[in-house]
Design a protein around this motif. Structure first.
Motif, PDB file in Angstrom:
ATOM      1  N   VAL A  85       3.809  -9.081  -3.855  1.00 53.32           N
ATOM      2  CA  VAL A  85       4.886  -7.956  -3.077  1.00 53.32           C
ATOM      3  C   VAL A  85       4.628  -6.780  -3.825  1.00 53.32           C
ATOM      4  CG1 VAL A  85       7.439  -7.527  -3.014  1.00 53.32           C
ATOM      5  CG2 VAL A  85       6.394  -9.988  -2.862  1.00 53.32           C
ATOM      6  N   PRO A  86       4.697  -5.496  -3.018  1.00 52.78           N
ATOM      7  CA  PRO A  86       4.450  -4.420  -3.545  1.00 52.78           C
ATOM      8  C   PRO A  86       5.651  -3.899  -4.447  1.00 52.78           C
ATOM      9  CG  PRO A  86       4.107  -4.428  -1.265  1.00 52.78           C
ATOM     10  CD  PRO A  86       4.636  -5.543  -1.536  1.00 52.78           C
ATOM     11  N   ALA A  87       5.088  -3.266  -5.550  1.00 51.80           N
ATOM     12  CA  ALA A  87       6.376  -2.790  -6.508  1.00 51.80           C
ATOM     13  C   ALA A  87       7.340  -1.979  -5.724  1.00 51.80           C
ATOM     14  CB  ALA A  87       5.758  -1.898  -7.720  1.00 51.80           C
ATOM     15  N   ASP A  88       7.200  -1.372  -4.712  1.00 51.31           N
ATOM     16  CA  ASP A  88       8.185  -0.519  -4.195  1.00 51.31           C
ATOM     17  C   ASP A  88       8.999  -1.330  -2.889  1.00 51.31           C
ATOM     18  OD1 ASP A  88       6.228  -0.610  -2.324  1.00 51.31           O
ATOM     19  OD2 ASP A  88       5.999   1.537  -1.952  1.00 51.31           O
ATOM     20  N   SER A  89       8.684  -2.627  -2.765  1.00 48.23           N
ATOM     21  CA  SER A  89       9.513  -3.350  -1.698  1.00 48.23           C
ATOM     22  C   SER A  89      10.848  -3.317  -1.782  1.00 48.23           C
ATOM     23  CB  SER A  89       8.908  -4.789  -1.924  1.00 48.23           C
ATOM     24  OG  SER A  89       9.596  -5.532  -0.995  1.00 48.23           O
ATOM     25  N   ARG A  90      11.617  -3.143  -0.888  1.00 51.46           N
ATOM     26  CA  ARG A  90      12.861  -3.027  -0.789  1.00 51.46           C
ATOM     27  C   ARG A  90      13.328  -4.520  -1.187  1.00 51.46           C
ATOM     28  NH1 ARG A  90      14.421  -1.273   5.281  1.00 51.46           N
ATOM     29  NH2 ARG A  90      16.572  -1.339   4.285  1.00 51.46           N
ATOM     30  N   LEU A  91      12.988  -5.619  -1.043  1.00 53.07           N
ATOM     31  CA  LEU A  91      13.420  -6.698  -1.452  1.00 53.07           C
ATOM     32  C   LEU A  91      13.771  -6.772  -2.929  1.00 53.07           C
ATOM     33  CD1 LEU A  91      10.850  -9.104   0.648  1.00 53.07           C
ATOM     34  CD2 LEU A  91      13.274  -8.782   0.812  1.00 53.07           C
ATOM     35  N   LEU A  92      12.928  -6.074  -3.814  1.00 49.82           N
ATOM     36  CA  LEU A  92      13.045  -6.269  -5.105  1.00 49.82           C
ATOM     37  C   LEU A  92      14.360  -5.448  -5.560  1.00 49.82           C
ATOM     38  CD1 LEU A  92       9.476  -5.582  -6.313  1.00 49.82           C
ATOM     39  CD2 LEU A  92      10.324  -7.684  -6.140  1.00 49.82           C
ATOM     40  N   GLY A  93      14.959  -4.757  -4.797  1.00 48.27           N
ATOM     41  CA  GLY A  93      16.145  -4.155  -5.264  1.00 48.27           C
ATOM     42  C   GLY A  93      17.572  -5.007  -4.399  1.00 48.27           C
ATOM     43  N   LEU A  94      17.254  -6.417  -4.256  1.00 51.31           N
ATOM     44  CA  LEU A  94      18.207  -6.980  -3.546  1.00 51.31           C
ATOM     45  C   LEU A  94      18.216  -8.194  -4.047  1.00 51.31           C
ATOM     46  CD1 LEU A  94      17.255  -6.176   0.524  1.00 51.31           C
ATOM     47  CD2 LEU A  94      19.309  -5.309  -0.798  1.00 51.31           C
ATOM     48  N   ALA A  95      18.187  -8.463  -5.386  1.00 47.49           N
ATOM     49  CA  ALA A  95      18.398  -9.546  -6.068  1.00 47.49           C
ATOM     50  C   ALA A  95      19.472 -10.511  -6.119  1.00 47.49           C
ATOM     51  CB  ALA A  95      17.914  -9.157  -7.698  1.00 47.49           C
TER      52      ALA A  95
END
Length: 343
Positions: A291-301
């Motif tokens: 998963v790329p470091a700038d993926s929006r998913l990472l901000g939706l923990a």
């Protein structure tokens, strides 16, 4: 007495070369084979494109050396390229311990008169169990509660006990399965045991199923509080669940994908999560991996349960892969038709 069959077991840190060697010896007899073991770097070292093949360990030189004089190769991540095949004139059979031989140049194998087999179904049970685990984790906010207590030392989980933020339970919950193959059918059986209202959309499956068959995908989406994806990735199914499809789900629905990342439009998923249209998602596969470091998913923990493609990571999967591969070696040695062969 005939010479023993020379086999190279090019395993890795998951499908261990020793597992392959023992499975082959059990299948055909220790006296019938001479096995050379090679350990490739995966998963401690990432796979990727190697020459003209995809998803392989970057180890052409090591594999060529290990294949000297070998008639059979059993591997999971070995790069079976034109170069490797050309340098291995004794090779007659390649068995790949995976659901498909993506690490093999099939045209070159055919040209070199090398038969290629593979091991489908080895991870179906593991992936089905993992899918149900993801679903339960997303429904009941288990990772968030764990992080609150174990990560922050806080007992203040009261927010998860409010009506608005408490989770859903599987009993009587309408759950839609998109796809009903080896994994989807197992998930359906487990969810039925939980008492969920299981619905299935799969236009290619005939006969009895566990749950209610729904002929049209749109109808399934409108009726499902949860959907789990189990379809194969083809040109037809790429982007199968996008913004239009997510909008058909009831407000507060949950999406689970442990099949193939590109089945799901991740940008549309993030939009639906950020807007509150979806209450949660659980993902083990992604459009881009890692998963790329700038993926929006990472901000939706707070709303997304994420695991790094671990659905097939069980010891039983490695053991099954070695056993199924060994059975193919046995069939080939006895002159019997292979069970899973492409060349």
């Amino acid at each position: 007495m005939s010479e023993p069959l020379r086999i190279t077991a090019a395993g890795d840190h998951f499908v261990l070369p020793g597992l392959i060697a023992r499975a082959v010896a059990d299948e055909v007899g220790e006296q019938a084979v001479e096995i050379r073991e090679l350990t490739l770097g995966w998963p401690l070292e990432p796979f990727g494109p190697v020459a003209e093949v995809t998803e392989a360990s970057d180890a052409e030189e090591e594999l060529i050396g290990a294949l000297s004089g070998a008639e059979v190769l059993v591997t999971q991540m070995g790069p079976v390229t034109e170069r490797v095949l050309a340098a291995s004139p004794s090779l007659r059979l390649v068995v790949v311990c995976r659901g498909g031989p993506v690490n093999v140049n099939l045209e070159a194998a055919k040209a070199h008169d090398v038969r290629v087999c593979f091991t489908p179904g080895r991870n179906a049970a593991a992936t089905a169990e993992f899918t149900v685990g993801l679903l339960l984790a997303a429904l009941r906010r288990i990772p968030q509660a764990h992080h609150l207590l174990a990560g922050q030392g806080s007992w203040e989980g009261a927010a998860y006990y409010t009506y608005e933020n408490s989770g859903l339970e599987l009993e009587d919950l309408p759950v839609g399965l998109v796809g009903y193959g080896a994994v989807g059918s197992r998930v359906a059986r487990v969810l039925c045991a939980f008492g969920a209202q299981v619905m299935v959309h799969d236009p290619y499956v005939r006969g009895e199923i566990h749950g209610l068959r729904v002929p049209f995908l749109d109808d399934l989406l409108r009726r499902s509080r949860v959907i789990t994806l189990h379809a194969r990735l083809t040109e037809e199914t790429r982007g199968l669940i996008g913004a239009r499809e997510l909008a058909l789900l009831p407000p507060g629905a949950v999406v689970v994908n442990a099949a193939r990342g590109p089945l799901l439009d991740e940008e549309a998923l993030c939009d639906a999560l950020e807007s509150g249209r979806l209450s949660a998602a659980a993902l083990d596969t992604y459009a881009r991996e890692p998963v790329p470091a700038d993926s929006r998913l990472l901000g939706l923990a707070e709303r997304v349960v994420m695991t790094p493609h671990l659905g097939g990571a069980s010891r039983a999967v490695a053991e099954k892969a070695a056993r199924i591969a060994a059975e193919e070696v046995g069939r080939w040695l006895r002159g019997e038709p292979p069970a899973h062969c492409l060349t």
